[in-house]
Design a protein around this motif. Structure first.
Motif, PDB file in Angstrom:
ATOM      1  N   ASN A 170      -7.910   6.767  -4.846  1.00  0.00           N
ATOM      2  CA  ASN A 170      -8.558   6.987  -3.559  1.00  0.00           C
ATOM      3  C   ASN A 170     -10.041   7.213  -3.815  1.00  0.00           C
ATOM      4  O   ASN A 170     -10.476   8.314  -4.152  1.00  0.00           O
ATOM      5  CB  ASN A 170      -7.921   8.226  -2.904  1.00  0.00           C
ATOM      6  N   ARG A 229     -10.023  10.875  -5.873  1.00  0.00           N
ATOM      7  CA  ARG A 229      -8.818  11.394  -6.494  1.00  0.00           C
ATOM      8  C   ARG A 229      -7.719  10.339  -6.401  1.00  0.00           C
ATOM      9  O   ARG A 229      -7.899   9.302  -5.763  1.00  0.00           O
ATOM     10  CB  ARG A 229      -8.359  12.686  -5.808  1.00  0.00           C
ATOM     11  N   ASN A 230      -6.590  10.611  -7.067  1.00  0.00           N
ATOM     12  CA  ASN A 230      -5.464   9.684  -6.999  1.00  0.00           C
ATOM     13  C   ASN A 230      -4.421  10.203  -6.023  1.00  0.00           C
ATOM     14  O   ASN A 230      -4.090  11.385  -6.032  1.00  0.00           O
ATOM     15  CB  ASN A 230      -4.813   9.545  -8.377  1.00  0.00           C
ATOM     16  N   ASP A 231      -3.916   9.291  -5.192  1.00  0.00           N
ATOM     17  CA  ASP A 231      -2.773   9.649  -4.349  1.00  0.00           C
ATOM     18  C   ASP A 231      -1.492   9.180  -5.044  1.00  0.00           C
ATOM     19  O   ASP A 231      -1.513   8.229  -5.813  1.00  0.00           O
ATOM     20  CB  ASP A 231      -2.901   8.966  -2.984  1.00  0.00           C
ATOM     21  N   GLN A 290       0.287  10.231  -7.456  1.00  0.00           N
ATOM     22  CA  GLN A 290       0.173  10.054  -8.902  1.00  0.00           C
ATOM     23  C   GLN A 290       1.457  10.443  -9.640  1.00  0.00           C
ATOM     24  O   GLN A 290       2.060  11.481  -9.366  1.00  0.00           O
ATOM     25  CB  GLN A 290      -0.992  10.890  -9.432  1.00  0.00           C
TER      26      GLN A 290
END
Lengths: 339, 469
Positions: B278, B283-285, B287
């Motif tokens: 994202n 950040r990572n969604d 994950q």
């Protein structure tokens, strides 16, 4: 790297080298593109096979000179490459796509037999359009591209005008004539006779085109009129049209007497003289009226680096190219291949 | 509507180069394989090798033609679409391309004529030399183009004056920091790609009881080479990754979707198996990650760390999702390859390699593995280089030609149309060649039409039609 040698003569040597590459491209790929242009003029399946077989071992090597021409321009004259390529964006893309079609047609046409009509069309149309757009590109560059601040400053259709279209047609006629000379020289049977018949009208079209360019360019571009018609160089430059007339006559005799080699090499001579005339007209510009050979030149160290490799490599390339032509020498009979 | 010429040019370059790379990936290995076969034939006199060599030469001819025509396009696109690039780095990159033309293109294109049409025109040893010349040409071509590409990844040996790059040290330019590992990685990738095709086709012919002895030779040679090269590629890929980490850390951060940041500068870092990067919220969604493995892969320690994306200004970061996913696709392909060669090696040791069972059935479908891995790897490294076309020197958005969006849209649509037609047809003809397989000499059909490389396919096509397909 500031001596006259590096800043003055090195770019000149490169201009000569690229001129040589372009001339070699036109001569070598010219006749095999000519094969495609002449293709629709015979309906005979055997003759079409014979046409394709006569150039099949060579076309790929021939086309490499086009990469050397384009790549060499980038190596030695990046500024000219960066102005010309965007300036003739669409015709270059059209030429490349045409070459895609005709290049794969060599392979695909035979696979798809007996259902190969579409690759006949691809070969003929691809070759003809590639030749046409090469002429258009040349015409557009000679006729002057709009340039501001060292960059192309025109629209996507700046290349499109009657002069460039005429050059396209002239190029198609010239390549077709080279193809006729090749067929007369390298094939036997009815096809060679047919080629002789096609050659004469093509020579007429080519000469009319040469005459038209010779009249048109000085009329429209004063710089070119000055170059050719001011004294005293007028007297020296007179040699170009006189030689052209002599070589044209030789081509005519070659065709009438059915001498293939004479026809082929006289046509080659016509192309060489056209390029010489072109060089006289545009010198010292690479992008006429805006970027000269010296303004466009790459860093001397770059030009020198590649030149040092070119000096041994180019003769080697010419030797092994000659070897391949020698291996596949002789006239091709109907129904015969290199086997 | 305002058309963005940069986006369209990028799409066009991606499209044309993606199609192009498929063919060299295959023909580099194929040329070497044909040369090897012919060498074995000359040394042993075993005609099976001759038959296999002649057959694959036909496949080579079709593939090579498509590689040539799509390659000529590339050499002009630098100027038509990226004229600022041509000007800014021309002094340095263009000579490398120039040497590619002089040492590689002429060699391969010229001797191709002899390779395809010279079987009965010159003595076998000379034909062997022609094949060797083509093979050397394809490899030299890889050398120069990888050198040029690696220089764009991490420029070296140059200086910038008035915004233009000038050469200072040619050895440093050619052997730039990321070049040796990338060249090794790519050449081995090309050999693996070809070997998987050979192996899969061999498996298929064996299952169909077609030219069985030749099929066994192909399985042995293909799998044998893969057993050496696939693990080797693991090391080369690792070296390439570490090299990238040293010279292009932001690319590795994107490949791993590792955001890092001020509160997250210590190891260990996990290895993200899946996530939806994202970029807006950095950040990572969704994950899924394995602890410690990121550190292990990237630093070869259990608690090492790397710079995260947040440590680079947003305008210097590549897009994250594409390198992240394509890198994982490449790794997945390697995983499948490893599984295949391990299984194959075990079966081979037990003398059951040629049993017509599940293994060969699956193997016969594995020919695309190398192609997918090569494409995925190139997407990772090329998208990961963004926003630069030459790292630190020239941004992609500044490399563009003065052409309009409409002109580029026109050319892009034409490329899609023409490549769609031409490469679909080519793929169809190759698959037809492979379906029929080699035709042993002496039944006449090969001799009658061997003039053309595709004549076998033509015969094959006729036979297929006659067989009522």
């Amino acid at each position: 790297m500031d001596s006259l040698w590096f800043t003055y003569y090195l770019p000149l040597i490169w201009a000569l080298l690229i001129g040589t590459a372009i001339v070699l491209y036109v001569l070598l790929d010219g006749f095999d593109l000519g094969m495609g242009i002449l293709f629709p003029h015979t309906k005979d399946e055997g003759e079409r096979d014979q046409m394709m077989n006569s150039v099949a071992p060579f076309w790929d090597g021939n086309e490499t000179w086009l990469i050397l021409g384009g790549g060499g321009l980038w190596v030695a004259f990046p500024k000219a490459y960066a102005v010309i390529m965007p300036g003739v964006y669409l015709p270059i893309i059209f030429m490349l796509l045409s070459l895609v079609f005709r290049g794969v047609a060599f392979e695909f046409r035979f696979v798809s037999k007996p259902d190969h009509r579409k690759w006949d069309v691809a070969f003929a149309a691809g070759s003809t359009l590639a030749a046409f757009f090469q002429g258009v590109v040349l015409g557009a560059v000679v006729y002057q591209l709009p340039v501001e601040n060292g960059a192309f400053a025109g629209g996507p259709l700046a290349w499109l005008h009657p002069f460039s279209i005429m050059c396209g047609i002239g190029m198609v006629a010239g390549y077709a004539l080279l193809g006729c000379g090749w067929l007369m020289m390298r094939t036997e049977g009815p096809l060679a006779r047919k080629a002789q018949g096609w050659a004469l009208p093509l020579l007429g079209v080519l000469l009319a085109f040469i005459a038209a360019v010779s009249i048109w360019t000085p009329l429209v571009i004063p710089r070119i009129a000055d170059r050719w018609f001011s004294l005293p160089q007028f007297y020296y430059l007179l040699a170009v049209p006189v030689l052209t007339a002599l070589v044209a006559f030789s081509a005519y005799r070659g065709i009438r007497a059915n001498r293939g080699a004479q026809t082929f090499f006289s046509t080659v001579g016509l192309f060489l003289l056209c390029f010489l005339g072109l060089a006289v007209s545009v010198f010292p510009y690479l992008v006429p009226a805006s970027v000269t050979i010296w303004e466009a030149a790459a860093a001397p160290e770059s030009q020198l680096f590649v030149l040092l490799g070119t000096i041994p490599l180019l003769p080697i390339i010419l030797i092994y190219t000659g070897f391949i032509y020698w291996t596949f020498r002789g006239r091709l009979k109907p129904g015969e291949g290199y086997h | 509507m305002e058309l963005d010429p940069i986006l369209l040019s990028r799409l066009q370059f991606a499209f044309t180069v993606s199609f192009h790379i498929i063919f060299p990936s295959f023909t580099i290995g194929l040329a070497a394989w044909i040369t090897t076969l012919e060498g074995i034939w000359l040394a042993t006199g075993n005609d099976r090798f001759h038959l296999i060599a002649r057959f694959w030469t036909k496949v080579f001819a079709v593939s090579f033609a498509m590689g040539v025509v799509s390659g000529i396009v590339m050499s002009y696109e630098f100027g038509t679409n990226w004229s600022r690039y041509s000007e800014v780095v021309g002094n340095v990159v263009a000579p490398l391309i120039g040497y590619e033309v002089l040492t590689a293109f002429f060699l391969e294109a010229t001797f191709l004529g002899l390779m395809l049409f010279g079987w009965n025109k010159v003595p076998p040893w000379l034909h062997f030399l022609a094949c060797l010349a083509v093979a050397v040409g394809t490899t030299l071509s890889a050398f120069w183009i990888l050198s040029a590409n690696s220089w764009m990844q991490m420029p070296a040996g140059h200086e910038v004056r008035n915004g233009i790059a000038f050469p200072v040290d040619w050895l440093k330019i050619i052997f730039n920091p990321t070049f040796p590992t990338r060249l090794g990685h790519m050449v081995v990738a090309a050999y693996i790609t070809t070997a998987f095709v050979v192996f899969a086709v061999g498996a298929r012919w064996l299952l169909q009881d077609k030219v069985v002895e030749e099929a066994r030779i192909m399985i042995r040679m293909g799998l044998g080479l893969l057993i050496v090269l696939v693990p080797l590629q693991g090391f080369l890929g690792d070296a390439s990754g570490l090299n990238t980490l040293e010279h292009q850390p932001v690319k590795v951060a994107a490949m791993e979707a590792h955001w890092g940041g001020p509160d997250d500068t210590k190891g260990p870092i996990p290895w993200v198996v899946f996530a939806w990067p994202n970029e807006a919220q950095e950040r990572n969604d969704f994950q899924i990650a394995i602890p410690y493995v990121g550190s292990l892969i990237l630093t070869h320690t259990l608690d090492g760390t790397i710079k995260g994306l947040k440590e680079f200004p947003p305008q210097d970061r590549p897009p994250v999702a594409i390198p992240f996913f394509t890198f994982r696709i490449m790794i997945a392909m390697w995983g499948i390859m490893m599984l295949t060669i391990l299984t194959g090696a075990v079966l081979w040791l037990r003398g059951r390699l040629f049993q017509r069972g599940l293994f060969l059935r699956i193997a016969s479908y594995l020919w695309p593995l190398g192609f997918i891995a090569v494409l995925a790897g190139w997407y990772t490294t090329e998208v990961g280089r963004q926003p630069w076309v030459a790292t630190g020197l020239l941004r992609t958005e500044d490399a563009m030609s003065p052409v309009t969006g409409h002109a580029v849209l026109t050319s892009l649509l034409l490329f899609i149309l023409v490549y769609g037609i031409v490469f679909t047809a080519g793929g169809y003809y190759i698959s037809r060649l492979l379906k029929i397989g080699p035709v042993p000499e002496g039944d006449g059909s090969d001799d009658a039409t061997a003039l053309r490389p595709l004549s076998a396919a033509q015969d094959a096509g006729r036979k297929a039609i006659q067989a009522g397909e």
